[in-house]
Design an enzyme around this catalytic site. Structure first.
Site, PDB file in Angstrom:
ATOM      1  N   GLY A   9      -6.563   1.290  -0.404  1.00  0.00           N
ATOM      2  CA  GLY A   9      -6.021   2.171  -1.431  1.00  0.00           C
ATOM      3  C   GLY A   9      -4.519   2.036  -1.510  1.00  0.00           C
ATOM      4  CB  CYS A  10      -1.930   4.482  -2.465  1.00  0.00           C
ATOM      5  SG  CYS A  10      -0.130   4.647  -2.481  1.00  0.00           S
ATOM      6  CG  PHE A  11       1.021  -0.681  -0.895  1.00  0.00           C
ATOM      7  CD1 PHE A  11       1.823   0.259  -1.519  1.00  0.00           C
ATOM      8  CD2 PHE A  11       1.103  -1.991  -1.346  1.00  0.00           C
ATOM      9  CE1 PHE A  11       2.677  -0.077  -2.551  1.00  0.00           C
ATOM     10  CE2 PHE A  11       1.960  -2.344  -2.375  1.00  0.00           C
ATOM     11  CZ  PHE A  11       2.753  -1.378  -2.980  1.00  0.00           C
ATOM     12  CD1 TRP A  12       4.098   2.886  -1.121  1.00  0.00           C
ATOM     13  CD2 TRP A  12       3.702   4.708  -2.348  1.00  0.00           C
ATOM     14  NE1 TRP A  12       4.665   2.681  -2.348  1.00  0.00           N
ATOM     15  CE2 TRP A  12       4.448   3.790  -3.130  1.00  0.00           C
ATOM     16  CE3 TRP A  12       3.340   5.933  -2.909  1.00  0.00           C
ATOM     17  CZ2 TRP A  12       4.829   4.065  -4.435  1.00  0.00           C
ATOM     18  CZ3 TRP A  12       3.733   6.204  -4.204  1.00  0.00           C
ATOM     19  CH2 TRP A  12       4.472   5.270  -4.957  1.00  0.00           C
TER      20      TRP A  12
END
Length: 155
Positions: A9-12
């Site tokens: 998912g969102c890499f952050w």
């Protein structure tokens, strides 16, 4: 040192989960698994490059094992969602393990089987397991994004 690459998912948020692990010496967010050289964030977001948002980890296997990193991977996202995580939708948000060696491939496959047999999930696991390909580091403003903003998770 060894490398591991995960898409969840969102890499952050994924990067933030791995940065706190003793034995993880470096993390970066970027793009992998696609078909365009040097993709940009807008290109990846439009879904035409085939890349996943990923985290590449440099770790010391004497301090943290690849199997331990896999456990964190399974915990930091919902591996049953195909091409999405929460409100983020698109192939760039797919769940994938990009292995760097035959040993990592075997560990990833065994780990996925273990997760499937655990009955932890109501739906089948959608996580892809594939050989690591060229990894493109994301733009600098994405690196340690949450840390720079005093946050610990995305959603």
């Amino acid at each position: 040192m060894e490398q591991a690459t995960f898409a969840a998912g969102c890499f952050w948020g994924v990067e933030a989960a791995f940065r706190q692990i003793p034995g993880v010496h470096e993390t970066s967010v970027g793009y992998t698994g696609g078909n365009t050289d040097n993709p940009t964030y807008p290109e990846v977001c439009n879904g035409t490059t085939g890349h996943a948002e990923a985290v590449q980890i440099t770790f010391d296997p004497a301090q943290v094992s690849y199997t331990q990193l896999l456990e964190i991977f399974w915990q930091c996202h919902d591996p049953t969602q195909r091409n999405r995580q929460g409100p983020d939708v698109g192939t760039q948000y797919r769940s994938a393990i990009f292995f760097h060696s035959p040993q990592q491939e075997a560990a990833a496959n065994a780990s996925k089987i273990q997760q499937e047999e655990s009955e932890r999930y109501d739906k089948p696991i959608a996580t892809e397991i594939e050989a690591a390909t060229t990894y493109y580091r994301a733009e600098e403003y994405h690196q340690q994004y949450l840390e720079k903003r005093g946050q610990s998770y995305c959603h």
